[in-house]
Design a protein around this motif. Structure first.
Motif, PDB file in Angstrom:
ATOM      1  N   ILE A 174       1.020  -1.281   0.153  1.00 62.14           N
ATOM      2  CA  ILE A 174       0.004  -0.059  -0.042  1.00 62.14           C
ATOM      3  C   ILE A 174       0.621   1.067   0.017  1.00 62.14           C
ATOM      4  O   ILE A 174       0.404   2.373  -0.588  1.00 62.14           O
ATOM      5  N   ALA A 175       2.010   1.315   0.756  1.00 61.28           N
ATOM      6  CA  ALA A 175       3.047   2.269   0.660  1.00 61.28           C
ATOM      7  C   ALA A 175       3.385   2.579  -0.707  1.00 61.28           C
ATOM      8  O   ALA A 175       3.583   3.824  -1.129  1.00 61.28           O
ATOM      9  N   GLU A 176       3.889   1.638  -1.283  1.00 65.38           N
ATOM     10  CA  GLU A 176       4.540   1.498  -2.740  1.00 65.38           C
ATOM     11  C   GLU A 176       3.510   2.246  -3.904  1.00 65.38           C
ATOM     12  O   GLU A 176       3.796   3.092  -4.747  1.00 65.38           O
ATOM     13  N   ILE A 177       2.244   1.664  -3.748  1.00 65.83           N
ATOM     14  CA  ILE A 177       1.064   2.179  -4.355  1.00 65.83           C
ATOM     15  C   ILE A 177       0.802   3.661  -4.084  1.00 65.83           C
ATOM     16  O   ILE A 177       0.852   4.535  -5.325  1.00 65.83           O
ATOM     17  N   CYS A 178       0.854   4.133  -3.055  1.00 62.23           N
ATOM     18  CA  CYS A 178       0.510   5.308  -2.566  1.00 62.23           C
ATOM     19  C   CYS A 178       1.739   6.414  -2.934  1.00 62.23           C
ATOM     20  O   CYS A 178       1.505   7.459  -3.277  1.00 62.23           O
ATOM     21  N   ASN A 179       2.996   5.800  -3.157  1.00 60.93           N
ATOM     22  CA  ASN A 179       4.061   6.499  -3.430  1.00 60.93           C
ATOM     23  C   ASN A 179       3.858   7.127  -4.888  1.00 60.93           C
ATOM     24  O   ASN A 179       4.738   7.933  -5.451  1.00 60.93           O
ATOM     25  N   ARG A 180       3.346   6.275  -5.750  1.00 63.90           N
ATOM     26  CA  ARG A 180       2.990   6.625  -7.283  1.00 63.90           C
ATOM     27  C   ARG A 180       1.678   7.513  -7.583  1.00 63.90           C
ATOM     28  O   ARG A 180       1.402   7.926  -8.647  1.00 63.90           O
ATOM     29  N   LEU A 181       0.779   7.786  -6.398  1.00 62.97           N
ATOM     30  CA  LEU A 181      -0.346   8.350  -6.747  1.00 62.97           C
ATOM     31  C   LEU A 181      -0.351   9.733  -6.637  1.00 62.97           C
ATOM     32  O   LEU A 181       0.714  10.341  -5.877  1.00 62.97           O
ATOM     33  N   PRO A 182      -1.104  10.512  -7.207  1.00 63.60           N
ATOM     34  CA  PRO A 182      -1.092  12.132  -6.959  1.00 63.60           C
ATOM     35  C   PRO A 182      -1.498  12.566  -5.678  1.00 63.60           C
ATOM     36  O   PRO A 182      -2.308  11.650  -4.740  1.00 63.60           O
ATOM     37  N   LYS A 183      -1.435  13.720  -5.054  1.00 63.13           N
ATOM     38  CA  LYS A 183      -1.543  14.045  -3.854  1.00 63.13           C
ATOM     39  C   LYS A 183      -3.288  13.850  -3.320  1.00 63.13           C
ATOM     40  O   LYS A 183      -3.507  13.299  -2.007  1.00 63.13           O
ATOM     41  N   THR A 184      -3.912  14.027  -4.168  1.00 66.11           N
ATOM     42  CA  THR A 184      -5.422  13.759  -3.862  1.00 66.11           C
ATOM     43  C   THR A 184      -5.846  12.328  -3.450  1.00 66.11           C
ATOM     44  O   THR A 184      -6.518  12.107  -2.515  1.00 66.11           O
ATOM     45  N   PHE A 185      -5.518  11.448  -4.357  1.00 63.19           N
ATOM     46  CA  PHE A 185      -5.809  10.191  -4.268  1.00 63.19           C
ATOM     47  C   PHE A 185      -4.948   9.349  -3.095  1.00 63.19           C
ATOM     48  O   PHE A 185      -5.273   8.772  -2.475  1.00 63.19           O
ATOM     49  N   GLY A 186      -3.647   9.915  -2.998  1.00 59.89           N
ATOM     50  CA  GLY A 186      -2.564   9.437  -1.981  1.00 59.89           C
ATOM     51  C   GLY A 186      -3.064   9.686  -0.612  1.00 59.89           C
ATOM     52  O   GLY A 186      -3.112   9.110   0.162  1.00 59.89           O
ATOM     53  N   ASP A 187      -3.567  10.764  -0.462  1.00 59.19           N
ATOM     54  CA  ASP A 187      -4.198  11.395   0.905  1.00 59.19           C
ATOM     55  C   ASP A 187      -5.257  10.763   1.361  1.00 59.19           C
ATOM     56  O   ASP A 187      -5.660  10.489   2.294  1.00 59.19           O
ATOM     57  N   GLN A 188      -6.275  10.251   0.376  1.00 55.24           N
ATOM     58  CA  GLN A 188      -7.308   9.473   0.851  1.00 55.24           C
ATOM     59  C   GLN A 188      -6.940   7.969   1.049  1.00 55.24           C
ATOM     60  O   GLN A 188      -7.593   7.389   1.900  1.00 55.24           O
ATOM     61  N   VAL A 189      -5.945   7.455   0.372  1.00 54.90           N
ATOM     62  CA  VAL A 189      -5.538   6.035   0.854  1.00 54.90           C
ATOM     63  C   VAL A 189      -4.906   6.374   2.332  1.00 54.90           C
ATOM     64  O   VAL A 189      -5.128   5.556   3.244  1.00 54.90           O
TER      65      VAL A 189
END
Length: 659
Positions: A174-189
């Motif tokens: 989950i950390a690796e996927i979140c590291n490639r997401l934009p801020k809006t989606f990453g902060d939701q995760v």
């Protein structure tokens, strides 16, 4: 390389077909092969193969435990933990391959000053400052892959798995996927992970462990933004403070909470963490000093040392001294952590002193592990002996002793009664080991502790020896009687109503429950009973009032009853208490008749061959524990009876031969 791509696609499709029919060992090998392919292929190649959705559909069935049988799709499949672990890894690799390979520009970064930089402000260069300093319009240009939502949802669900290895793989994925997401989606995760940390109940411990591991991974990668820090610190404090009950998952949650602090110390600016230092350090010191498991103590010490090192030892009060005390080898022993580290930590003063002392009294003395309770009671005695308590106040010597007297008569929990009795005994023994403590506390004398004499009597009157945990209460009472004897209290003659007067419930607001004494009522009753009691010099000549009940005789009866107990540890505690009690009080008996009666109590069962073997064994031990002044009057009789009892005769047992 179109032919090679087609061959690779055929192999992947063949592997997914074989996964449904092979055994567990072969299935694990095929899943590992798929992981290697997805890991080493570039994003464009995987996209051209067009097998991501098919692979995820296959591994999702393994993760959810559904069978591959088409006739019974809802039937549970026989998949082991290793297969689920590899399946979670494969799902996370597919999710990462759907996103561009980059590092999130919105992640939090500390200021870094290079050694070769000049001190000129014009040439000073900061390698990143706060979150989002290099943000662009990536949120508007990003297209969220439809398959990615299912992968993230599956990975979040696996954070609640019952298996630690699966939760660990999910947190890293989950950390690796979140590291490639934009801020809006990453902060939701990140928010979804924090939402996992709800109530800390037995059913949610796996969820807490997985959530803490994921938060730690996010913090290390800088994906936990500063506005999430207060919520994270609150969750960490609850995780580290999870009650130590009879289950293993609690230790994993506490270890993961310390892992979060270790990651926060490495990833966040000291200025952001310094304001949270005291609540964090108090929770860590509680685990360092009073953790039951060595893993809890060492993980808390590692987090504390990392925090002190990052915050600066010169800017944290007593930080270097705390790190020196919580070294790896000293925390290896639970005894040294309780009896050596904790008093030294309390010597640092507030806010650590009151926090550790409150936790020691309210939690560790009522712990389910008997060894932990004994160490907590011993630690409390060491704290008194090292003069780390004041006389007055809510955590003073007077308040603590009366509180322990109240808890020693807990109506329903024998564990609390046992811990309180052990602690009260050790506090009294501190004055035995160091009599100068009376001069250290102003306006304090032996009379201030005389109310403890009535505790065994009231426990006996309330029949608290019986029922579940009665053996523990008997051991605690014997230890208390031994401490009372060593201190040498004067045992006054009291009326039949005296115990009820001393420990009566009061109508004041201090009374916590019906039948429980208050500090003021005990203090006033003890003062009045002590002033009305005859002195030791005149006790032999002054006549006792009508209907009087000597306290000494009541205590002797309690010991005589406990000596008969079949369990060896209970019998041993009673014998040790009798030895101290006899040496302190039996020599005051001047009448030969009273001495003969006292010795005859233990000789009579041996002479009449009491059918209770445990009672005969206890009485034989008790004769050796009596004071010499008792045995002097009839030493020949005692020796003859003991030798006669040790001889084997037909009256001891009968042997029946087969016909």
């Amino acid at each position: 390389h179109g032919q090679s791509k087609e061959t690779l696609r055929e192999w992947i499709l063949w592997s997914m077909g074989q996964i449904a029919v092979v055994n567990n060992l072969q299935r694990s090998g095929l899943l590992m092969g798929l992981c290697s392919v997805i890991k080493h292929c570039d994003r464009k190649t995987i996209e051209e193969l067009g097998v991501s959705s098919q692979i995820f559909a296959t591994v999702e069935r393994i993760i959810d435990g559904k069978s591959f049988d088409s006739t019974a799709p809802d039937q549970r499949g026989s998949f082991n933990m290793y297969e689920r672990e590899i399946s979670v890894k494969l799902a996370c690799l597919i999710g990462a391959s759907l996103l561009p390979q980059r590092v999130a520009s919105w992640r939090y970064q500390q200021k870094r000053k290079f050694l070769l930089q000049t001190t000129s402000s014009s040439t000073m260069k900061d390698d990143g400052d706060e979150a989002g300093t290099n943000l662009d319009d990536e949120d508007e240009d990003f297209e969220f892959p439809p398959l990615l939502e299912g992968i993230i949802d599956c990975t979040l669900r696996m954070l609640e798995s019952n298996e630690s290895a699966v939760r660990w793989k999910s947190s890293k994925g989950i950390a690796e996927i979140c590291n490639r997401l934009p801020k809006t989606f990453g902060d939701q995760v990140v928010g979804a992970v924090l939402d996992l940390l709800g109530p800390t109940t037995k059913e949610h411990e796996s969820k807490w462990h997985g959530g803490c591991l994921a938060i730690a991974q996010l913090a290390i990668k800088g994906l936990l933004l500063p506005d999430r820090l207060p919520q994270t610190i609150d969750a960490v404090i609850r995780a580290i403070g999870l009650p130590d009950e009879r289950r293993k998952a609690g230790s994993q949650v506490r270890d993961a909470g310390c892992f979060i602090l270790w990651g926060l110390a490495r990833g966040f600016s000291p200025d952001l963490l310094r304001e949270h230092w005291f609540p964090i350090s108090k929770q860590l010191m509680r685990q360092i000093c009073f953790g039951r498991l060595v893993g809890d103590r060492r993980s808390a010490a590692a987090a504390l040392q990392e925090l002190v090192g990052r915050l600066g030892g010169d800017k944290v009060e007593h930080g270097i001294d705390m790190c020196s005390l919580s070294n790896y080898f000293l925390l290896n022993s639970r005894r040294s952590s309780f009896t050596s580290v904790s008093p030294s930590m309390m010597a640092f003063g507030e806010p650590y002193h009151s926090h550790l002392l409150t936790f020691l009294i309210d939690d560790r003395l009522g712990h389910w592990d008997p060894h932990t309770r004994s160490l907590a009671a011993e630690t409390l005695g060491i704290i008194v002996q090292k003069r780390l308590l004041s006389l007055e106040g809510p955590l003073g010597l007077v308040a603590i002793t009366h509180k322990l007297a109240h808890k020693s008569m807990h109506p329903s929990d024998p564990i609390i009664r046992h811990g309180s009795l052990m602690a009260l005994s050790n506090m009294l023994l501190a004055f035995v080991n160091d009599p100068s403590l009376f001069s250290f506390f102003p306006d304090f004398s032996l009379r201030n502790l005389e109310f403890t004499v009535y505790v065994p009597l009231l426990i006996d009157d309330k029949r608290l020896f019986r029922g579940r945990g009665g053996e523990l209460v008997r051991i605690g009472v014997c230890n208390l009687i031994q401490a009372i004897s060593l201190l040498g209290f004067d045992l006054p003659t009291m009326s039949p109503e005296a115990p009820a007067d001393v420990f009566s419930a009061s109508s004041s607001s201090q009374t916590q429950s019906k039948g429980r004494p208050t500090i003021n009522s005990i203090r006033m009753a003890v003062k009045s009973s002590a002033s009305n009691a005859p002195s030791s010099s005149s006790s032999s000549s002054a006549p006792a009032p009508a209907g009087a009940r000597p306290i000494g005789r009541r205590i002797q009866e309690i010991l005589d009853e406990i000596i008969r107990h079949p369990k060896e540890e209970v019998k041993k505690a009673a014998i040790e208490a009798l030895r101290s009690y006899s040496r302190q009080y039996h020599h005051r008996v001047k009448q030969a008749k009273r001495a003969l009666d006292l010795a005859d109590v233990y000789l009579s069962p041996l002479r009449t061959l009491d059918p209770n073997l445990s009672a005969r064994r206890g009485y034989a031990f008790a004769i050796g524990a009596l004071d010499l002044s008792i045995l002097t009057f009839q030493l020949d009789r005692v020796l003859v009876q003991l030798m006669s009892t040790s001889c084997i005769s037909p009256t001891h047992f009968k042997v029946s031969y087969p016909p």
